[in-house]
Design a protein around this motif. Sequence first.
Motif, PDB file in Angstrom:
ATOM      1  N   ARG A 149       0.813  -1.215   0.000  1.00  0.00           N
ATOM      2  CA  ARG A 149       0.000   0.000   0.000  1.00  0.00           C
ATOM      3  C   ARG A 149       0.846   1.264   0.000  1.00  0.00           C
ATOM      4  NH1 ARG A 149      -4.562  -1.751   4.542  1.00  0.00           N
ATOM      5  NH2 ARG A 149      -5.444  -3.498   3.337  1.00  0.00           N
ATOM      6  N   ASP A 150       2.112   1.118   0.328  1.00  0.00           N
ATOM      7  CA  ASP A 150       2.985   2.285   0.409  1.00  0.00           C
ATOM      8  C   ASP A 150       3.670   2.604  -0.910  1.00  0.00           C
ATOM      9  OD1 ASP A 150       2.320   2.292   3.071  1.00  0.00           O
ATOM     10  OD2 ASP A 150       4.102   1.160   3.684  1.00  0.00           O
ATOM     11  N   ASN A 151       3.882   1.580  -1.742  1.00  0.00           N
ATOM     12  CA  ASN A 151       4.672   1.792  -2.957  1.00  0.00           C
ATOM     13  C   ASN A 151       4.158   0.890  -4.070  1.00  0.00           C
ATOM     14  OD1 ASN A 151       6.804   1.809  -4.935  1.00  0.00           O
ATOM     15  ND2 ASN A 151       8.114   2.710  -3.356  1.00  0.00           N
ATOM     16  N   SER A 152       3.528   1.493  -5.062  1.00  0.00           N
ATOM     17  CA  SER A 152       2.963   0.712  -6.164  1.00  0.00           C
ATOM     18  C   SER A 152       4.044   0.150  -7.079  1.00  0.00           C
ATOM     19  CB  SER A 152       2.006   1.579  -6.984  1.00  0.00           C
ATOM     20  OG  SER A 152       2.685   2.712  -7.503  1.00  0.00           O
ATOM     21  N   SER A 153       5.194   0.843  -7.192  1.00  0.00           N
ATOM     22  CA  SER A 153       6.270   0.348  -8.056  1.00  0.00           C
ATOM     23  C   SER A 153       6.850  -0.949  -7.511  1.00  0.00           C
ATOM     24  CB  SER A 153       7.372   1.397  -8.195  1.00  0.00           C
ATOM     25  OG  SER A 153       7.974   1.668  -6.937  1.00  0.00           O
ATOM     26  N   ILE A 154       7.006  -1.022  -6.187  1.00  0.00           N
ATOM     27  CA  ILE A 154       7.480  -2.250  -5.562  1.00  0.00           C
ATOM     28  C   ILE A 154       6.501  -3.381  -5.831  1.00  0.00           C
ATOM     29  CG2 ILE A 154       7.721  -3.380  -3.310  1.00  0.00           C
ATOM     30  CD1 ILE A 154      10.200  -2.011  -4.056  1.00  0.00           C
ATOM     31  N   GLN A 155       5.227  -3.069  -5.742  1.00  0.00           N
ATOM     32  CA  GLN A 155       4.194  -4.067  -5.981  1.00  0.00           C
ATOM     33  C   GLN A 155       4.293  -4.623  -7.401  1.00  0.00           C
ATOM     34  OE1 GLN A 155       0.274  -2.557  -5.337  1.00  0.00           O
ATOM     35  NE2 GLN A 155      -0.742  -4.500  -5.687  1.00  0.00           N
ATOM     36  N   ALA A 156       4.497  -3.741  -8.383  1.00  0.00           N
ATOM     37  CA  ALA A 156       4.582  -4.177  -9.782  1.00  0.00           C
ATOM     38  C   ALA A 156       5.820  -5.033 -10.021  1.00  0.00           C
ATOM     39  CB  ALA A 156       4.600  -2.956 -10.695  1.00  0.00           C
ATOM     40  N   ILE A 157       6.950  -4.606  -9.471  1.00  0.00           N
ATOM     41  CA  ILE A 157       8.196  -5.359  -9.651  1.00  0.00           C
ATOM     42  C   ILE A 157       8.080  -6.743  -9.026  1.00  0.00           C
ATOM     43  CG2 ILE A 157      10.625  -5.462  -8.973  1.00  0.00           C
ATOM     44  CD1 ILE A 157      10.721  -2.431  -9.280  1.00  0.00           C
ATOM     45  N   ILE A 158       7.532  -6.800  -7.815  1.00  0.00           N
ATOM     46  CA  ILE A 158       7.406  -8.082  -7.124  1.00  0.00           C
ATOM     47  C   ILE A 158       6.508  -9.029  -7.914  1.00  0.00           C
ATOM     48  CG2 ILE A 158       6.418  -9.199  -5.088  1.00  0.00           C
ATOM     49  CD1 ILE A 158       7.531  -6.966  -3.409  1.00  0.00           C
ATOM     50  N   LYS A 159       5.441  -8.511  -8.484  1.00  0.00           N
ATOM     51  CA  LYS A 159       4.533  -9.364  -9.260  1.00  0.00           C
ATOM     52  C   LYS A 159       5.243  -9.971 -10.464  1.00  0.00           C
ATOM     53  CE  LYS A 159       0.055  -7.314  -8.071  1.00  0.00           C
ATOM     54  NZ  LYS A 159      -1.107  -6.540  -8.581  1.00  0.00           N
ATOM     55  N   ILE A 160       6.019  -9.139 -11.169  1.00  0.00           N
ATOM     56  CA  ILE A 160       6.721  -9.640 -12.354  1.00  0.00           C
ATOM     57  C   ILE A 160       7.796 -10.654 -11.968  1.00  0.00           C
ATOM     58  CG2 ILE A 160       8.214  -8.989 -14.282  1.00  0.00           C
ATOM     59  CD1 ILE A 160       6.738  -6.315 -14.369  1.00  0.00           C
ATOM     60  N   VAL A 161       8.586 -10.309 -10.945  1.00  0.00           N
ATOM     61  CA  VAL A 161       9.656 -11.215 -10.515  1.00  0.00           C
ATOM     62  C   VAL A 161       9.063 -12.502  -9.942  1.00  0.00           C
ATOM     63  CG1 VAL A 161      11.621 -11.497  -8.968  1.00  0.00           C
ATOM     64  CG2 VAL A 161      11.254  -9.312 -10.103  1.00  0.00           C
ATOM     65  N   TRP A 162       7.977 -12.371  -9.206  1.00  0.00           N
ATOM     66  CA  TRP A 162       7.299 -13.546  -8.651  1.00  0.00           C
ATOM     67  C   TRP A 162       6.832 -14.474  -9.774  1.00  0.00           C
ATOM     68  CZ3 TRP A 162       6.376 -15.601  -3.878  1.00  0.00           C
ATOM     69  CH2 TRP A 162       5.361 -16.544  -3.774  1.00  0.00           C
ATOM     70  N   PHE A 163       6.228 -13.889 -10.795  1.00  0.00           N
ATOM     71  CA  PHE A 163       5.759 -14.685 -11.937  1.00  0.00           C
ATOM     72  C   PHE A 163       6.937 -15.361 -12.639  1.00  0.00           C
ATOM     73  CE2 PHE A 163       4.725 -14.927 -16.513  1.00  0.00           C
ATOM     74  CZ  PHE A 163       3.649 -15.803 -16.446  1.00  0.00           C
ATOM     75  N   ALA A 164       8.020 -14.606 -12.831  1.00  0.00           N
ATOM     76  CA  ALA A 164       9.210 -15.165 -13.487  1.00  0.00           C
ATOM     77  C   ALA A 164       9.809 -16.294 -12.664  1.00  0.00           C
ATOM     78  CB  ALA A 164      10.247 -14.063 -13.706  1.00  0.00           C
ATOM     79  N   LEU A 165       9.845 -16.100 -11.348  1.00  0.00           N
ATOM     80  CA  LEU A 165      10.396 -17.124 -10.462  1.00  0.00           C
ATOM     81  C   LEU A 165       9.555 -18.393 -10.513  1.00  0.00           C
ATOM     82  CD1 LEU A 165      12.822 -17.187  -8.471  1.00  0.00           C
ATOM     83  CD2 LEU A 165      11.205 -16.704  -6.643  1.00  0.00           C
ATOM     84  N   PHE A 166       8.244 -18.213 -10.565  1.00  0.00           N
ATOM     85  CA  PHE A 166       7.345 -19.372 -10.609  1.00  0.00           C
ATOM     86  C   PHE A 166       7.507 -20.145 -11.920  1.00  0.00           C
ATOM     87  CE2 PHE A 166       3.281 -21.292 -11.827  1.00  0.00           C
ATOM     88  CZ  PHE A 166       3.067 -22.128 -10.744  1.00  0.00           C
ATOM     89  N   ILE A 167       7.494 -19.426 -13.041  1.00  0.00           N
ATOM     90  CA  ILE A 167       7.625 -20.075 -14.346  1.00  0.00           C
ATOM     91  C   ILE A 167       8.985 -20.761 -14.472  1.00  0.00           C
ATOM     92  CG2 ILE A 167       7.772 -19.677 -16.835  1.00  0.00           C
ATOM     93  CD1 ILE A 167       4.948 -19.504 -15.766  1.00  0.00           C
ATOM     94  N   SER A 168      10.021 -20.120 -13.940  1.00  0.00           N
ATOM     95  CA  SER A 168      11.380 -20.643 -14.089  1.00  0.00           C
ATOM     96  C   SER A 168      11.639 -21.863 -13.214  1.00  0.00           C
ATOM     97  CB  SER A 168      12.406 -19.554 -13.747  1.00  0.00           C
ATOM     98  OG  SER A 168      12.235 -18.429 -14.552  1.00  0.00           O
ATOM     99  N   CYS A 169      11.145 -21.818 -11.989  1.00  0.00           N
ATOM    100  CA  CYS A 169      11.537 -22.831 -11.007  1.00  0.00           C
ATOM    101  C   CYS A 169      10.509 -23.930 -10.776  1.00  0.00           C
ATOM    102  CB  CYS A 169      11.854 -22.156  -9.670  1.00  0.00           C
ATOM    103  SG  CYS A 169      13.275 -21.056  -9.730  1.00  0.00           S
TER     104      CYS A 169
END
Length: 348
Positions: free
Chosen positions: A261-281
Amino acid sequence: MKNKFFLPLLLISLITMQIWFLYVAFHYEYYGVELKRNSQHEWRISSFQSESIRLKLGLQVGDMIVKVNDNDPDKNALFKKWAMLTQLDTITVSRNGFEFQVPLIDKAQSSFDYISLFGEILCFFISFLIFLKIPNSRSARFLSLVFLITGTIFMCIAPSARSDSMAKVMISSLLIILPLVFLHFLILFFKEKNAIQLPSRFLYYLYSIAVVTFIVRLSYLTPLDTYSLYLIDYFFVLLFFLFGLLLNIGMFLYVYFKYRRDNSSIQAIIKIVWFALFISCSPLVFLSFYPILLNDRPLLEPLYTGFFIIFFPISFSYLIVTKQLYDINLILRRILYTTLLSLFQALL
């Protein structure tokens, strides 16, 4: 001064390993035949990675290997260490009391050799790009190291599958340290970008474990019979990698739910990296590592599921290009501006 000596040494080491590993990968055939030594010290075939290989060699699960290159199997250091049919010319097989010889001379190249080479080149390119273009960020240094480690793992895949001892040492050690370095990057990245303070002291204890196991693993380079040690180490590497992956997931969840809720940019980055981590691993974890730990057999060999890791550097390339991770374009513009200003002052 430190980088002046470190970088050339690193490049020389990588080039030397690359030359040797390419030689091993393209000089020796990979058959994908797994063996086990039973309590009677008999070497028996336990599985095949593909039915075509089994038909090609005319072998069956349960066949006993009585000779390799016309010698006792226990006198062949690589065979005894890794229990794999590679870097051999012939094997003598015993089946139902009959012995016959099987030549291992086919040099057909496996497709995963080229895929791993592509993954290696991609990771090294991203690593050096980040290192050269973002010199003043500590988190960028660690991200560069993440890709350097990943690229080296790809470099080791083909020779490791062909029982190269150095490749075995490297790939096992790097698989242990990779999730730790990535976690270290996340801690530094969140601190640099959003002043988020996360604990990091525990990482040094985990690094110590990685160093100790690396030292133990150096015994693979000796003539000692390390087969039993390798079996234990194999499961340890899987468990430690999964543990490191869980630490990263836990860190993502903590930062996401606490600061979303404090930082939308962090939220967007985490979502992309989370998705990449899931697909990769997830293919590697759920189709290979977990089944090995539970049933001693993967649903799909790590050699193949591991290639999904390539998606990870591709996703980070997207983040960098779209300036969500590091604004390389801004850095390049600053370099250009400084250069032009210097030239202008020189002309005056």
